[in-house]
Design a protein around this motif. Structure first.
Motif, PDB file in Angstrom:
ATOM      1  N   ASP A   1     -50.846  -1.495 -15.118  1.00  0.00           N
ATOM      2  CA  ASP A   1     -49.786  -0.504 -15.329  1.00  0.00           C
ATOM      3  C   ASP A   1     -48.412  -1.072 -14.984  1.00  0.00           C
ATOM      4  O   ASP A   1     -47.429  -0.821 -15.688  1.00  0.00           O
ATOM      5  CB  ASP A   1     -50.055   0.743 -14.474  1.00  0.00           C
ATOM      6  CG  ASP A   1     -51.197   1.589 -15.030  1.00  0.00           C
ATOM      7  OD1 ASP A   1     -51.566   1.379 -16.201  1.00  0.00           O
ATOM      8  OD2 ASP A   1     -51.721   2.438 -14.291  1.00  0.00           O
ATOM      9  N   ASP A   2     -48.342  -1.854 -13.910  1.00  0.00           N
ATOM     10  CA  ASP A   2     -47.061  -2.451 -13.518  1.00  0.00           C
ATOM     11  C   ASP A   2     -46.548  -3.416 -14.583  1.00  0.00           C
ATOM     12  O   ASP A   2     -45.360  -3.434 -14.902  1.00  0.00           O
ATOM     13  CB  ASP A   2     -47.204  -3.182 -12.175  1.00  0.00           C
ATOM     14  CG  ASP A   2     -47.313  -2.230 -10.996  1.00  0.00           C
ATOM     15  OD1 ASP A   2     -47.024  -1.032 -11.174  1.00  0.00           O
ATOM     16  OD2 ASP A   2     -47.713  -2.685  -9.898  1.00  0.00           O
TER      17      ASP A   2
ATOM     18  N   TYR B   1     -50.275  -6.721  -5.547  1.00  0.00           N
ATOM     19  CA  TYR B   1     -51.707  -6.989  -5.749  1.00  0.00           C
ATOM     20  C   TYR B   1     -52.356  -7.176  -4.379  1.00  0.00           C
ATOM     21  O   TYR B   1     -51.919  -8.004  -3.584  1.00  0.00           O
ATOM     22  CB  TYR B   1     -51.896  -8.249  -6.595  1.00  0.00           C
ATOM     23  CG  TYR B   1     -53.335  -8.587  -6.865  1.00  0.00           C
ATOM     24  CD1 TYR B   1     -54.107  -7.791  -7.701  1.00  0.00           C
ATOM     25  CD2 TYR B   1     -53.933  -9.704  -6.283  1.00  0.00           C
ATOM     26  CE1 TYR B   1     -55.434  -8.100  -7.955  1.00  0.00           C
ATOM     27  CE2 TYR B   1     -55.261 -10.021  -6.532  1.00  0.00           C
ATOM     28  CZ  TYR B   1     -56.007  -9.218  -7.364  1.00  0.00           C
ATOM     29  OH  TYR B   1     -57.320  -9.517  -7.608  1.00  0.00           O
TER      30      TYR B   1
ATOM     31  N   THR C   1     -56.684  -5.172 -11.825  1.00  0.00           N
ATOM     32  CA  THR C   1     -56.676  -3.802 -11.306  1.00  0.00           C
ATOM     33  C   THR C   1     -55.876  -2.886 -12.223  1.00  0.00           C
ATOM     34  O   THR C   1     -55.053  -3.340 -13.023  1.00  0.00           O
ATOM     35  CB  THR C   1     -56.053  -3.735  -9.901  1.00  0.00           C
ATOM     36  OG1 THR C   1     -54.654  -4.078  -9.988  1.00  0.00           O
ATOM     37  CG2 THR C   1     -56.755  -4.697  -8.944  1.00  0.00           C
ATOM     38  N   ARG C   2     -56.135  -1.597 -12.099  1.00  0.00           N
ATOM     39  CA  ARG C   2     -55.389  -0.604 -12.884  1.00  0.00           C
ATOM     40  C   ARG C   2     -53.913  -0.661 -12.547  1.00  0.00           C
ATOM     41  O   ARG C   2     -53.053  -0.618 -13.433  1.00  0.00           O
ATOM     42  CB  ARG C   2     -55.950   0.791 -12.574  1.00  0.00           C
ATOM     43  CG  ARG C   2     -55.227   1.920 -13.278  1.00  0.00           C
ATOM     44  CD  ARG C   2     -55.624   3.283 -12.719  1.00  0.00           C
ATOM     45  NE  ARG C   2     -54.939   4.349 -13.419  1.00  0.00           N
ATOM     46  CZ  ARG C   2     -55.469   5.075 -14.380  1.00  0.00           C
ATOM     47  NH1 ARG C   2     -56.710   4.853 -14.746  1.00  0.00           N
ATOM     48  NH2 ARG C   2     -54.781   6.016 -14.991  1.00  0.00           N
ATOM     49  N   GLU C   3     -53.602  -0.769 -11.246  1.00  0.00           N
ATOM     50  CA  GLU C   3     -52.210  -0.780 -10.817  1.00  0.00           C
ATOM     51  C   GLU C   3     -51.459  -1.981 -11.387  1.00  0.00           C
ATOM     52  O   GLU C   3     -50.314  -1.859 -11.834  1.00  0.00           O
ATOM     53  CB  GLU C   3     -52.126  -0.790  -9.281  1.00  0.00           C
ATOM     54  CG  GLU C   3     -52.600   0.480  -8.600  1.00  0.00           C
ATOM     55  CD  GLU C   3     -54.120   0.633  -8.598  1.00  0.00           C
ATOM     56  OE1 GLU C   3     -54.821  -0.382  -8.857  1.00  0.00           O
ATOM     57  OE2 GLU C   3     -54.591   1.757  -8.381  1.00  0.00           O
TER      58      GLU C   3
END
Length: 244
Positions: free
Chosen positions: A219-220, A148, A214-216
Protein backbone atom coordinates in the motif's frame (compact mmCIF):
# COMPACT_ATOMS: atom_id res chain seq x y z
CA UNK A 1 40.93 -1.96 -3.50
CA UNK A 2 40.41 -2.32 -7.24
CA UNK A 3 40.86 1.43 -7.78
CA UNK A 4 44.17 1.45 -5.90
CA UNK A 5 45.49 -1.37 -8.08
CA UNK A 6 44.20 0.36 -11.19
CA UNK A 7 45.98 3.60 -10.28
CA UNK A 8 49.26 1.80 -9.45
CA UNK A 9 50.60 0.10 -12.63
CA UNK A 10 53.74 -1.21 -10.89
CA UNK A 11 51.72 -2.87 -8.14
CA UNK A 12 49.31 -4.26 -10.71
CA UNK A 13 52.22 -5.78 -12.68
CA UNK A 14 53.70 -7.29 -9.52
CA UNK A 15 50.40 -8.91 -8.54
CA UNK A 16 49.95 -10.26 -12.06
CA UNK A 17 53.42 -11.81 -12.18
CA UNK A 18 52.96 -13.40 -8.75
CA UNK A 19 49.63 -14.86 -9.85
CA UNK A 20 51.18 -16.30 -13.01
CA UNK A 21 54.07 -17.79 -11.03
CA UNK A 22 51.65 -19.42 -8.57
CA UNK A 23 49.55 -20.83 -11.43
CA UNK A 24 52.58 -22.27 -13.21
CA UNK A 25 53.79 -23.99 -10.02
CA UNK A 26 50.46 -25.35 -8.82
CA UNK A 27 48.52 -25.90 -12.04
CA UNK A 28 51.04 -27.54 -14.35
CA UNK A 29 49.32 -28.44 -17.62
CA UNK A 30 50.80 -31.94 -17.71
CA UNK A 31 49.61 -32.76 -14.18
CA UNK A 32 46.15 -31.34 -14.83
CA UNK A 33 45.84 -33.26 -18.12
CA UNK A 34 46.91 -36.51 -16.43
CA UNK A 35 44.33 -36.09 -13.63
CA UNK A 36 41.62 -35.23 -16.13
CA UNK A 37 42.36 -38.32 -18.24
CA UNK A 38 42.28 -40.51 -15.11
CA UNK A 39 38.84 -39.20 -14.25
CA UNK A 40 37.56 -39.92 -17.77
CA UNK A 41 39.02 -43.44 -17.70
CA UNK A 42 37.43 -44.16 -14.31
CA UNK A 43 34.05 -42.98 -15.58
CA UNK A 44 34.33 -45.13 -18.71
CA UNK A 45 35.29 -48.19 -16.65
CA UNK A 46 32.39 -47.59 -14.29
CA UNK A 47 29.96 -47.23 -17.19
CA UNK A 48 31.22 -50.38 -18.95
CA UNK A 49 30.80 -52.42 -15.77
CA UNK A 50 27.21 -51.33 -15.16
CA UNK A 51 24.66 -54.11 -14.95
CA UNK A 52 21.65 -52.37 -16.49
CA UNK A 53 19.29 -55.30 -15.92
CA UNK A 54 20.14 -55.37 -12.25
CA UNK A 55 19.69 -51.61 -11.93
CA UNK A 56 16.30 -51.72 -13.73
CA UNK A 57 15.10 -54.62 -11.58
CA UNK A 58 16.14 -52.84 -8.41
CA UNK A 59 14.40 -49.64 -9.55
CA UNK A 60 11.12 -51.43 -10.24
CA UNK A 61 11.17 -53.10 -6.85
CA UNK A 62 11.61 -49.73 -5.23
CA UNK A 63 9.19 -47.88 -7.54
CA UNK A 64 6.79 -46.98 -4.74
CA UNK A 65 9.60 -45.61 -2.58
CA UNK A 66 11.00 -43.60 -5.49
CA UNK A 67 7.59 -42.11 -6.27
CA UNK A 68 7.15 -41.06 -2.66
CA UNK A 69 10.60 -39.46 -2.66
CA UNK A 70 9.90 -37.54 -5.89
CA UNK A 71 6.51 -36.26 -4.75
CA UNK A 72 7.94 -35.34 -1.35
CA UNK A 73 10.63 -33.32 -3.09
CA UNK A 74 8.04 -31.54 -5.24
CA UNK A 75 5.83 -30.87 -2.21
CA UNK A 76 8.62 -29.36 -0.13
CA UNK A 77 9.80 -27.32 -3.13
CA UNK A 78 6.33 -25.83 -3.42
CA UNK A 79 6.26 -25.11 0.32
CA UNK A 80 9.63 -23.34 0.13
CA UNK A 81 8.50 -21.37 -2.92
CA UNK A 82 5.29 -20.36 -1.17
CA UNK A 83 7.04 -19.08 1.94
CA UNK A 84 9.75 -17.28 -0.03
CA UNK A 85 7.26 -15.52 -2.33
CA UNK A 86 5.74 -12.13 -1.42
CA UNK A 87 2.30 -12.67 0.12
CA UNK A 88 0.36 -9.51 -0.69
CA UNK A 89 -0.71 -8.05 -4.01
CA UNK A 90 -2.08 -4.54 -4.44
CA UNK A 91 -3.46 -3.05 -7.63
CA UNK A 92 -4.89 0.22 -8.91
CA UNK A 93 -5.50 1.79 -12.30
CA UNK A 94 -4.77 5.08 -14.02
CA UNK A 95 -6.91 6.21 -16.91
CA UNK A 96 -6.53 8.70 -19.73
CA UNK A 97 -9.47 10.41 -21.45
CA UNK A 98 -7.91 11.48 -24.71
CA UNK A 99 -4.46 13.06 -24.66
CA UNK A 100 -5.03 15.74 -22.06
CA UNK A 101 -7.33 14.54 -19.30
CA UNK A 102 -5.66 12.13 -16.90
CA UNK A 103 -6.92 10.53 -13.74
CA UNK A 104 -6.77 7.69 -11.26
CA UNK A 105 -9.15 4.79 -10.79
CA UNK A 106 -9.46 3.42 -7.29
CA UNK A 107 -9.76 -0.30 -6.57
CA UNK A 108 -13.54 0.15 -6.98
CA UNK A 109 -13.02 1.87 -10.35
CA UNK A 110 -14.24 5.25 -9.07
CA UNK A 111 -12.43 8.29 -10.46
CA UNK A 112 -10.72 9.74 -7.40
CA UNK A 113 -8.02 12.13 -8.62
CA UNK A 114 -7.73 14.28 -11.72
CA UNK A 115 -4.09 14.82 -12.53
CA UNK A 116 -4.32 17.60 -15.09
CA UNK A 117 -6.15 18.94 -18.12
CA UNK A 118 -5.89 21.21 -21.16
CA UNK A 119 -2.10 21.39 -21.35
CA UNK A 120 -0.54 23.58 -24.03
CA UNK A 121 1.55 22.21 -26.88
CA UNK A 122 4.62 24.31 -25.95
CA UNK A 123 5.40 22.22 -22.85
CA UNK A 124 6.87 18.75 -23.25
CA UNK A 125 4.28 16.47 -21.61
CA UNK A 126 5.04 12.77 -21.28
CA UNK A 127 2.19 10.34 -21.97
CA UNK A 128 0.65 8.76 -18.90
CA UNK A 129 2.13 5.35 -19.72
CA UNK A 130 5.66 6.82 -19.97
CA UNK A 131 5.30 8.51 -16.57
CA UNK A 132 3.89 5.46 -14.78
CA UNK A 133 6.51 3.09 -16.20
CA UNK A 134 9.47 5.47 -16.11
CA UNK A 135 12.91 4.42 -14.88
CA UNK A 136 13.01 7.59 -12.78
CA UNK A 137 10.06 6.29 -10.75
CA UNK A 138 11.91 3.04 -9.98
CA UNK A 139 15.01 5.03 -8.99
CA UNK A 140 12.97 7.21 -6.63
CA UNK A 141 11.31 4.17 -5.04
CA UNK A 142 14.70 2.52 -4.48
CA UNK A 143 16.03 5.64 -2.75
CA UNK A 144 12.98 6.05 -0.52
CA UNK A 145 12.70 4.49 2.94
CA UNK A 146 9.54 2.50 3.66
CA UNK A 147 8.19 1.11 6.90
CA UNK A 148 8.88 -2.60 7.20
CA UNK A 149 8.91 -4.65 10.41
CA UNK A 150 8.62 -1.41 12.44
CA UNK A 151 11.71 0.08 10.79
CA UNK A 152 12.21 2.64 8.03
CA UNK A 153 14.32 0.79 5.48
CA UNK A 154 15.58 1.14 1.94
CA UNK A 155 14.52 -1.63 -0.40
CA UNK A 156 17.93 -3.28 -0.52
CA UNK A 157 17.54 -3.73 3.24
CA UNK A 158 13.98 -5.03 2.89
CA UNK A 159 15.06 -7.53 0.22
CA UNK A 160 18.11 -8.46 2.35
CA UNK A 161 20.35 -8.20 -0.70
CA UNK A 162 23.44 -7.94 1.52
CA UNK A 163 22.94 -11.55 2.62
CA UNK A 164 24.16 -12.75 -0.78
CA UNK A 165 27.65 -14.26 -0.70
CA UNK A 166 28.38 -12.66 -4.07
CA UNK A 167 27.42 -9.23 -2.77
CA UNK A 168 29.52 -9.67 0.37
CA UNK A 169 32.52 -10.60 -1.77
CA UNK A 170 32.13 -7.55 -4.00
CA UNK A 171 31.94 -5.35 -0.90
CA UNK A 172 35.67 -6.01 -0.39
CA UNK A 173 36.49 -4.11 -3.58
CA UNK A 174 34.11 -1.15 -3.28
CA UNK A 175 34.11 2.03 -1.25
CA UNK A 176 31.22 2.59 1.15
CA UNK A 177 29.49 4.93 -1.32
CA UNK A 178 30.06 2.61 -4.29
CA UNK A 179 28.77 -0.33 -2.26
CA UNK A 180 25.53 1.44 -1.32
CA UNK A 181 25.00 2.54 -4.93
CA UNK A 182 25.55 -1.08 -6.00
CA UNK A 183 22.96 -2.32 -3.48
CA UNK A 184 20.43 0.28 -4.63
CA UNK A 185 21.03 -0.74 -8.25
CA UNK A 186 20.32 -4.40 -7.38
CA UNK A 187 17.18 -3.41 -5.47
CA UNK A 188 15.92 -1.54 -8.56
CA UNK A 189 16.09 -4.76 -10.57
CA UNK A 190 14.06 -6.54 -7.89
CA UNK A 191 11.52 -3.69 -7.69
CA UNK A 192 10.95 -3.88 -11.45
CA UNK A 193 10.09 -7.57 -11.01
CA UNK A 194 7.57 -6.72 -8.27
CA UNK A 195 5.65 -4.04 -10.24
CA UNK A 196 3.69 -5.09 -13.33
CA UNK A 197 1.81 -2.90 -15.79
CA UNK A 198 -0.99 -3.78 -18.19
CA UNK A 199 -2.74 -1.40 -20.58
CA UNK A 200 -6.20 -1.65 -22.10
CA UNK A 201 -5.96 0.11 -25.46
CA UNK A 202 -9.74 0.45 -25.80
CA UNK A 203 -10.32 2.18 -22.45
CA UNK A 204 -6.84 3.78 -22.06
CA UNK A 205 -6.64 2.23 -18.59
CA UNK A 206 -3.23 1.34 -17.19
CA UNK A 207 -3.44 -1.22 -14.39
CA UNK A 208 -0.57 -1.32 -11.90
CA UNK A 209 -0.12 -4.49 -9.83
CA UNK A 210 2.39 -4.72 -6.99
CA UNK A 211 3.59 -7.81 -5.16
CA UNK A 212 5.39 -7.24 -1.86
CA UNK A 213 6.05 -8.92 1.48
CA UNK A 214 3.31 -7.17 3.49
CA UNK A 215 0.01 -5.40 2.87
CA UNK A 216 1.36 -2.21 4.43
CA UNK A 217 4.44 -2.20 2.21
CA UNK A 218 2.42 -2.78 -0.97
CA UNK A 219 0.00 0.00 0.00
CA UNK A 220 2.84 2.41 0.80
CA UNK A 221 4.48 1.79 -2.56
CA UNK A 222 1.08 2.20 -4.26
CA UNK A 223 0.61 5.61 -2.62
CA UNK A 224 4.16 6.59 -3.57
CA UNK A 225 3.49 5.82 -7.26
CA UNK A 226 0.17 7.68 -7.20
CA UNK A 227 1.78 10.71 -5.57
CA UNK A 228 4.64 10.61 -8.08
CA UNK A 229 2.23 10.73 -11.02
CA UNK A 230 0.14 13.41 -9.32
CA UNK A 231 3.22 15.54 -8.67
CA UNK A 232 4.37 15.22 -12.28
CA UNK A 233 1.12 16.53 -13.74
CA UNK A 234 0.70 19.15 -11.00
CA UNK A 235 4.11 20.49 -11.96
CA UNK A 236 3.02 20.52 -15.61
CA UNK A 237 -0.05 22.53 -14.60
CA UNK A 238 2.11 24.98 -12.67
CA UNK A 239 4.48 25.39 -15.62
CA UNK A 240 1.52 26.01 -17.94
CA UNK A 241 0.12 28.62 -15.56
CA UNK A 242 3.48 30.40 -15.37
CA UNK A 243 3.79 30.23 -19.15
CA UNK A 244 0.60 32.27 -19.48
Amino acid sequence: TVLQIYNNPDKSLEIGLNARSYAEKNFNIDDISSKFLNIINNLLNWYMNLDLNKILSHSLKNFKTNVIIVFSFIFFSLIITFFSTPKYASSFSFFSEGDNQLGLLSKNSIASSILGSSFGSDINILPLEAVVTSKELIVKISNEKFNYEDKNLLFYEIFKIENSIKVRFLKLFLSEKEYEEFLIKLSQEEIVERIKYTKDLQTNVIKVTLLFETRELADDVSHFIINYVNDYYNNISALKANDK
